[in-house]
Scaffold this motif. Structure first.
Motif, short mmCIF file in Angstrom:
data_model
loop_
_atom_site.label_atom_id
_atom_site.label_comp_id
_atom_site.label_asym_id
_atom_site.label_seq_id
_atom_site.Cartn_x
_atom_site.Cartn_y
_atom_site.Cartn_z
N ASP A 69 4.70 0.22 -11.27
CA ASP A 69 3.67 -0.81 -11.45
C ASP A 69 3.46 -1.05 -12.93
O ASP A 69 3.29 -0.09 -13.70
N ASN A 89 5.81 1.57 -7.73
CA ASN A 89 5.41 0.35 -7.03
C ASN A 89 5.79 0.45 -5.55
O ASN A 89 6.30 1.49 -5.08
N ARG A 90 5.59 -0.63 -4.82
CA ARG A 90 5.84 -0.60 -3.37
C ARG A 90 7.32 -0.31 -3.08
O ARG A 90 7.63 0.43 -2.14
N LEU A 140 0.27 0.07 -4.17
CA LEU A 140 0.88 -0.84 -3.22
C LEU A 140 0.44 -2.27 -3.42
O LEU A 140 1.09 -3.20 -2.92
N GLN A 188 2.56 5.64 7.85
CA GLN A 188 1.69 4.77 7.07
C GLN A 188 0.65 4.09 7.98
O GLN A 188 -0.50 3.91 7.58
#
Length: 539
Positions: free
Chosen positions: A360, A367-368, A435, A496
């Motif tokens: 990020d 990051n995702r 995320l 998740q």
């Protein structure tokens, strides 16, 4: 030292960023060294060439000296034998004891034939009083016959019983030559002297001089490869100190010109240049003790003038070659440094791109995309080893209010604040990911759900107790956390989803808390949670 290091550092930087300027600057800096090296190389060549040329000249001079000395000795031995042969003729004794006109006429003709056959200039007999009684030039108007030679050194030595050799200029013929005198004996009595004279051109024929000359005992040149040097004196010749009358008697002249011999030193080696010669030469002087002569040989040092002519050319060529090598070498060095610099930059940029692609930009967390890759790998390892893995979904409580009240800049600062605190209190192997927006996720390999919930509870409490401060502004930011776990039996999406359900329950039931997925009915969907009774959670 520091200035040199600074210069080297600057050159290195230039090679990296602007290799052309770096090469130019390095060439300018190194050019004095190039001049020094070129000068040293060319001087070494000059020294080596001169030493070799002088050694070769000395060798040649030594060879010529031995040959000339042998030829001179042979020529003089021949003349002595002729003089002895003449002195041993019985007719000479008769001539000196009882000279008669018939005997004199016969012997004069014999001497004439003797001189002609043996290529002699004069052959004559001297009585004990020094008077010439017979000579091969008896028929000449200016003959030697009846002339007095008591003043000649060769006559005095021969009358004392010693064969003698002397260079003199004829007082009658004015022809310079060597006189070889032998005493004429009759028993123990010396009756007179038999003398044979050879002129210089005749004597010089078998000697084959290539350079140099021969002087008599007075330093007067009597044989030379250059006829113009005859009867000249070498510098400091003893003849120059003789009384004028003695010089006149011996050489038929009072003034004796001195042969100029220039001298100088090359690399510590004395070299000489006689008059009319242009090339410097090594000088060898040898003495012929039996004849009282000195041999001077000048052997030119081959190529010595050319060395001086070639020196600036070779120096310039050495500078050009070394400069070319320097430019090529520095260019290659510049290319290598530049290539290495670009490669390092490429690696660094690739690392940056890789990092940017996986992290990020605001918080520095994964990051995702990175989260999905790590999650898949962790689940694979968990399934292989049957080891636990936990997943926590974290959401900042009421974060929209912060953005609305303080602005997005302040919101970004709080996101970084929360991410930093989370990163510092997680384990080394845990992975923190953002995320999107205010939502974070934490992958905890090797941790059961209960342990993960306990760890995250401590982190939640720490976050709640650590407000963000910006001057007078203090913002207490809390988080809601949902935790799920498995042993490789759940897909990343399943894990998740369970964590998302637990997070939703945490936010729905008051925020600022940690909810484990095991405490929530797994059959519920996100739509069912709108009517979820917080009191119905299993414990």
């Amino acid at each position: 030292m520091q200035r040199r290091q600074a210069l080297l550092s600057r050159l290195h930087t230039l090679f990296q960023t602007n290799p052309v300027r770096g090469v130019v600057l390095a060439c300018i800096v190194c050019f004095p060294l190039i001049l020094l090296l070129a000068w040293g190389h060319t001087t070494a060549w000059k020294t080596r060439t001169i030493i070799q040329a002088v050694a070769e000249a000395r060798h040649q001079a030594a060879l010529e000296e031995a040959e000339v000395l042998a030829r001179v000795q042979a020529a003089f031995d021949r003349m002595r034998k002729l003089s002895r042969l003449l002195a041993g003729d019985g007719r000479v004794v008769s001539l000196l004891r009882q000279p008669t006109p018939a005997l004199l006429g016969e012997f004069d003709r014999y001497l004439q034939e003797f001189a002609r056959d043996l290529d002699l200039h004069r052959v004559f007999i001297l009585a004990a009083d020094g008077r010439c009684v017979a000579s091969n030039d008896f028929a000449n108007a200016e003959s030697l016959v009846s002339r007095d030679f008591r003043d000649r050194e060769y006559f005095s030595l021969a009358m004392s019983g010693q064969p003698a050799t002397q260079f003199v200029v004829g007082r009658v013929s004015t022809v310079p030559g060597f006189h070889f005198a032998t005493p004429v004996r009759d028993g123990g009595e010396i009756l007179g002297v038999a003398t044979a004279k050879i002129d210089l051109p005749t004597l010089a024929k078998p000697l084959h001089f290539t350079s140099g000359f021969i002087t008599d005992d007075q330093g007067i040149i009597v044989l030379a490869n250059d006829p113009g040097h005859l009867l000249m004196a070498v510098p400091d010749a003893p003849a120059l100190a003789l009384p004028p009358e003695e010089r006149l008697a011996r050489y038929q002249r009072v003034v004796l010109p001195v042969l100029p011999i220039a001298s100088y030193t090359a690399l510590g080696v004395p070299l000489f240049t006689p008059a009319s010669a242009f090339a410097p030469a090594v000088l060898r002087v040898a003495r012929l003790p039996d004849e009282g002569l000195h041999l001077y040989l000048f052997q030119p040092v081959a190529g010595l003038p050319g060395v001086e002519t070639q020196f600036p050319i070779r120096l310039a060529l050495a500078v050009l070659v070394m400069s070319f090598v320097l430019v090529v070498g520095l260019s290659l060095l510049g290319y290598l440094v530049r290539d290495s610099y670009l490669r390092r930059n490429l690696v660094r940029l690739n690392e940056q791109l890789r990092h940017q692609a996986q992290h990020d930009a605001l918080t520095g967390c994964a990051n995702r995309r990175r989260f999905a890759a790590v999650m898949a790998e962790v689940i694979r390892v968990s399934a292989r080893d049957a080891s636990p893995v936990a997943l926590a979904m974290i959401d900042l409580d009421l974060f929209k209010l912060v953005n609305d009240r303080y602005g997005h800049g302040m919101g970004d600062s709080i996101l970084c604040h929360v991410a930093g605190l989370l990163q510092r209190h997680l384990r080394a192997g845990d992975v923190l990911a953002r995320l999107g927006g205010e939502e974070f996720a934490v992958i905890l390999p090797g941790v059961e759900e209960v342990a993960a919930a306990a760890l995250l509870e401590r982190i939640r409490a720490m976050l709640a107790a650590t407000p963000y401060c910006d001057g007078e502004i203090r913002i207490r930011q809390t988080v809601s956390i949902g935790v799920s776990a498995g042993h490789g039996d759940k897909t990343p999406e399943k894990l998740q989803h369970e964590a998302d359900i637990a997070l939703y329950v945490a936010k729905h039931c008051g925020r600022n808390q940690v909810v484990a997925a095991s405490a929530v009915d797994k059959r519920l969907s996100l739509q069912d949670l709108d009517d979820f009774d917080c009191q119905s959670r299993s414990t």
